[in-house]
Design a protein around this motif. Structure first.
Motif, PDB file in Angstrom:
ATOM      1  N   SER A  79      16.046  16.406 -22.120  1.00 50.33           N
ATOM      2  CA  SER A  79      15.851  14.956 -22.134  1.00 50.33           C
ATOM      3  C   SER A  79      15.178  14.474 -20.855  1.00 50.33           C
ATOM      4  CB  SER A  79      17.185  14.230 -22.299  1.00 50.33           C
ATOM      5  OG  SER A  79      17.731  14.494 -23.553  1.00 50.33           O
ATOM      6  N   ILE A  80      15.592  15.032 -19.725  1.00 51.16           N
ATOM      7  CA  ILE A  80      14.979  14.636 -18.454  1.00 51.16           C
ATOM      8  C   ILE A  80      13.517  15.045 -18.428  1.00 51.16           C
ATOM      9  CG2 ILE A  80      15.031  14.993 -15.962  1.00 51.16           C
ATOM     10  CD1 ILE A  80      18.053  15.280 -16.197  1.00 51.16           C
ATOM     11  N   LEU A  81      13.220  16.257 -18.894  1.00 43.99           N
ATOM     12  CA  LEU A  81      11.819  16.695 -18.947  1.00 43.99           C
ATOM     13  C   LEU A  81      10.986  15.816 -19.866  1.00 43.99           C
ATOM     14  CD1 LEU A  81      12.092  20.582 -19.019  1.00 43.99           C
ATOM     15  CD2 LEU A  81      11.172  19.149 -17.208  1.00 43.99           C
ATOM     16  N   TYR A  82      11.566  15.411 -20.997  1.00 38.51           N
ATOM     17  CA  TYR A  82      10.860  14.541 -21.935  1.00 38.51           C
ATOM     18  C   TYR A  82      10.468  13.232 -21.265  1.00 38.51           C
ATOM     19  CZ  TYR A  82      10.146  11.249 -25.739  1.00 38.51           C
ATOM     20  OH  TYR A  82       9.639  10.268 -26.552  1.00 38.51           O
ATOM     21  N   PHE A  83      11.409  12.601 -20.560  1.00 43.36           N
ATOM     22  CA  PHE A  83      11.114  11.317 -19.931  1.00 43.36           C
ATOM     23  C   PHE A  83      10.191  11.466 -18.734  1.00 43.36           C
ATOM     24  CE2 PHE A  83      14.890   9.861 -22.279  1.00 43.36           C
ATOM     25  CZ  PHE A  83      14.328   8.744 -22.875  1.00 43.36           C
ATOM     26  N   LEU A  84      10.304  12.555 -17.988  1.00 42.91           N
ATOM     27  CA  LEU A  84       9.392  12.761 -16.862  1.00 42.91           C
ATOM     28  C   LEU A  84       7.971  13.024 -17.339  1.00 42.91           C
ATOM     29  CD1 LEU A  84      11.555  14.859 -14.386  1.00 42.91           C
ATOM     30  CD2 LEU A  84      10.931  12.452 -14.216  1.00 42.91           C
ATOM     31  N   GLU A  85       7.821  13.706 -18.474  1.00 41.67           N
ATOM     32  CA  GLU A  85       6.480  13.920 -19.036  1.00 41.67           C
ATOM     33  C   GLU A  85       5.882  12.627 -19.566  1.00 41.67           C
ATOM     34  OE1 GLU A  85       7.079  16.960 -21.896  1.00 41.67           O
ATOM     35  OE2 GLU A  85       7.126  18.561 -20.394  1.00 41.67           O
ATOM     36  N   LYS A  86       6.739  11.690 -19.948  1.00 37.85           N
ATOM     37  CA  LYS A  86       6.271  10.374 -20.393  1.00 37.85           C
ATOM     38  C   LYS A  86       6.081   9.418 -19.222  1.00 37.85           C
ATOM     39  CE  LYS A  86       6.461  11.308 -24.768  1.00 37.85           C
ATOM     40  NZ  LYS A  86       5.277  11.439 -25.566  1.00 37.85           N
ATOM     41  N   ARG A  87       6.049   9.942 -18.014  1.00 35.34           N
ATOM     42  CA  ARG A  87       5.794   9.219 -16.770  1.00 35.34           C
ATOM     43  C   ARG A  87       6.929   8.292 -16.363  1.00 35.34           C
ATOM     44  NH1 ARG A  87       2.978  11.991 -14.063  1.00 35.34           N
ATOM     45  NH2 ARG A  87       2.287  10.296 -12.787  1.00 35.34           N
ATOM     46  N   ALA A  88       8.177   8.635 -16.684  1.00 33.04           N
ATOM     47  CA  ALA A  88       9.330   7.876 -16.196  1.00 33.04           C
ATOM     48  C   ALA A  88       9.503   8.177 -14.707  1.00 33.04           C
ATOM     49  CB  ALA A  88      10.576   8.259 -16.962  1.00 33.04           C
TER      50      ALA A  88
ATOM     51  N   ILE B 120      19.418  13.634  -6.351  1.00 29.96           N
ATOM     52  CA  ILE B 120      20.376  14.402  -7.147  1.00 29.96           C
ATOM     53  C   ILE B 120      19.676  15.535  -7.890  1.00 29.96           C
ATOM     54  CG2 ILE B 120      21.909  14.280  -9.155  1.00 29.96           C
ATOM     55  CD1 ILE B 120      22.620  11.429  -8.217  1.00 29.96           C
ATOM     56  N   LEU B 121      18.498  15.260  -8.447  1.00 27.07           N
ATOM     57  CA  LEU B 121      17.749  16.294  -9.166  1.00 27.07           C
ATOM     58  C   LEU B 121      17.277  17.394  -8.223  1.00 27.07           C
ATOM     59  CD1 LEU B 121      15.610  14.126 -11.605  1.00 27.07           C
ATOM     60  CD2 LEU B 121      17.655  15.423 -12.127  1.00 27.07           C
ATOM     61  N   ARG B 122      16.861  17.014  -7.025  1.00 28.82           N
ATOM     62  CA  ARG B 122      16.431  18.026  -6.055  1.00 28.82           C
ATOM     63  C   ARG B 122      17.609  18.875  -5.571  1.00 28.82           C
ATOM     64  NH1 ARG B 122      11.213  17.333  -4.857  1.00 28.82           N
ATOM     65  NH2 ARG B 122      10.350  15.238  -5.110  1.00 28.82           N
ATOM     66  N   LYS B 123      18.770  18.247  -5.396  1.00 27.09           N
ATOM     67  CA  LYS B 123      19.952  18.986  -4.960  1.00 27.09           C
ATOM     68  C   LYS B 123      20.399  19.972  -6.039  1.00 27.09           C
ATOM     69  CE  LYS B 123      22.896  16.649  -2.620  1.00 27.09           C
ATOM     70  NZ  LYS B 123      24.001  15.731  -2.221  1.00 27.09           N
ATOM     71  N   ALA B 124      20.190  19.605  -7.299  1.00 27.92           N
ATOM     72  CA  ALA B 124      20.539  20.501  -8.414  1.00 27.92           C
ATOM     73  C   ALA B 124      19.425  21.513  -8.679  1.00 27.92           C
ATOM     74  CB  ALA B 124      20.808  19.683  -9.672  1.00 27.92           C
ATOM     75  N   GLU B 125      18.404  21.522  -7.835  1.00 24.49           N
ATOM     76  CA  GLU B 125      17.249  22.427  -7.940  1.00 24.49           C
ATOM     77  C   GLU B 125      16.559  22.293  -9.296  1.00 24.49           C
ATOM     78  OE1 GLU B 125      18.643  26.313  -6.955  1.00 24.49           O
ATOM     79  OE2 GLU B 125      18.992  25.784  -4.862  1.00 24.49           O
ATOM     80  N   PHE B 126      16.403  21.068  -9.728  1.00 28.29           N
ATOM     81  CA  PHE B 126      15.775  20.795 -11.016  1.00 28.29           C
ATOM     82  C   PHE B 126      14.278  21.085 -10.985  1.00 28.29           C
ATOM     83  CE2 PHE B 126      13.741  17.945 -14.066  1.00 28.29           C
ATOM     84  CZ  PHE B 126      14.410  18.295 -15.214  1.00 28.29           C
ATOM     85  N   PHE B 127      13.614  20.779  -9.880  1.00 30.79           N
ATOM     86  CA  PHE B 127      12.167  20.922  -9.780  1.00 30.79           C
ATOM     87  C   PHE B 127      11.736  22.305  -9.300  1.00 30.79           C
ATOM     88  CE2 PHE B 127      12.930  16.351  -9.011  1.00 30.79           C
ATOM     89  CZ  PHE B 127      12.309  15.879 -10.146  1.00 30.79           C
ATOM     90  N   LYS B 128      12.685  23.207  -9.122  1.00 28.32           N
ATOM     91  CA  LYS B 128      12.365  24.512  -8.553  1.00 28.32           C
ATOM     92  C   LYS B 128      11.412  25.316  -9.452  1.00 28.32           C
ATOM     93  CE  LYS B 128      14.637  28.403  -6.371  1.00 28.32           C
ATOM     94  NZ  LYS B 128      15.903  29.032  -6.047  1.00 28.32           N
ATOM     95  N   ASP B 129      11.689  25.399 -10.748  1.00 27.19           N
ATOM     96  CA  ASP B 129      10.859  26.175 -11.657  1.00 27.19           C
ATOM     97  C   ASP B 129       9.876  25.321 -12.443  1.00 27.19           C
ATOM     98  OD1 ASP B 129      12.291  28.384 -10.860  1.00 27.19           O
ATOM     99  OD2 ASP B 129      13.754  28.172 -12.477  1.00 27.19           O
ATOM    100  N   LYS B 130      10.019  24.009 -12.351  1.00 23.60           N
ATOM    101  CA  LYS B 130       9.174  23.115 -13.156  1.00 23.60           C
ATOM    102  C   LYS B 130       7.861  22.848 -12.427  1.00 23.60           C
ATOM    103  CE  LYS B 130      12.949  22.619 -15.598  1.00 23.60           C
ATOM    104  NZ  LYS B 130      13.854  23.538 -14.999  1.00 23.60           N
TER     105      LYS B 130
END
Length: 84
Positions: free
Chosen positions: A51-60, A69-79
């Protein structure tokens, strides 16, 4: 425009939901979709990655706190998503 922001849920102990919300609506207003939650006391984070990827691809745009919070959870590490 859509933003990923925090929505407070707890009364005495703060617990926040990470929601996709329209910019013009209130923080506690109706959200488009719940994409995770954050508990600052227990330092727990639960994310719905598709869901987060969907909204970020839609330029949210995530707010500064949600971005931290997303960086601390290492969300952008592989994306391959870059936020500008």
């Amino acid at each position: 425009m859509v933003k990923l922001r925090l929505k407070r849920c707890g009364r005495k102990q703060p617990i926040y939901r990470i929601v996709a919300n329209d910019v013009r609506s209130r923080r506690e207003g109706r959200d488009l979709r719940k994409v995770g939650f954050y508990d600052p006391i227990k330092n727990q984070t639960c994310l719905n990655v598709p869901s987060i990827l969907y909204f970020l691809e839609k330029r949210a745009q995530p707010t500064r706190t949600v971005d931290d919070i997303l960086r601390k959870a290492e969300f952008f590490k592989d994306k391959q998503i870059t936020l500008s």
